[in-house]
Scaffold this motif. Structure first.
Motif: not given
Length: 213
Positions: A143-158
């Protein structure tokens, strides 16, 4: 007059007599059919491990998990889970864990004909099931890994695109990166990116940010 009755672990005989009494006065009785954290925990505990994963990642995505995030490999089918979730809901109602007219907390999303592209949950139910999962699993790593992957993807886009960011743009960017996330989850990631110094909030009333230069 409003009377709220909570009964923990009723005997079968008592449960049947109580249900019969309620049925007799059905026109005057309003049954509470909301998903409380207690009901959500009972529901989650009753799920087999693979179904738990669906609920867990759906909550992690603030109400949606795509099929790609659930499959172990490209050949794994998601068919059959909908019927199992429906049977669990029926069994729980028979045991008195929740009323018969309670709405399913999680539903398949797809174009029909048995095809499932993901699972959805009403955003209003996410807090109750968040609490339930936390109570059942002390270390929900996936669960935590899933949320971290979302955060990393958005940070990369920004970092790659820069400019002004609001909820709609962030949702679109995550969708393009293969992640489905609700507005609440996206706003939380934007707040975290602002706290890290990558973004600066430019509107006191709305979730609008600019890339910090």
């Amino acid at each position: 007059m409003k009377i709220t009755v909570t009964i923990d672990h009723p005997t079968h005989d008592f449960q049947q007599r109580l249900l019969a009494l309620l049925a007799e006065h059905a026109s005057e009785v309003e049954v509470d059919a909301t998903w409380t954290p207690e009901r959500a925990e009972q529901y989650y505990r009753s799920l087999p491990q693979r179904a738990r994963r669906i609920v867990k990642l759906c909550v992690a995505g603030d109400g949606y998990v795509a099929s790609e995030d659930l499959r172990d490999d490209e050949t794994t089918s998601l068919r059959g889970h909908s019927a199992a979730l429906k049977r669990l809901l029926q069994r729980g109602a028979l045991r008195g864990l929740w009323p018969e007219n309670i709405h399913p907390p999680i539903t398949p999303v797809g174009p029909g004909f048995g095809k499932v592209v993901g699972y959805g949950m009403d955003e209003d139910l996410v807090p109750a099931f968040f609490t339930a999962i936390r109570n059942v699993e002390t270390e929900p790593e996936e669960w935590a890994e899933h949320r971290l992957s979302q955060a990393a993807a958005l940070e990369g886009a920004v970092r790659a695109q820069g400019g002004t960011w609001d909820t709609r743009r962030a949702v679109t960017a995550l969708d393009d990166a293969g992640h489905k996330a609700g507005d609440k989850r996206v706003r939380q990631i934007l707040r975290d990116l602002a706290a890290s110094g990558l973004l600066v909030k430019t509107d006191s009333d709305r979730a609008v940010y600019d890339t910090r230069v």
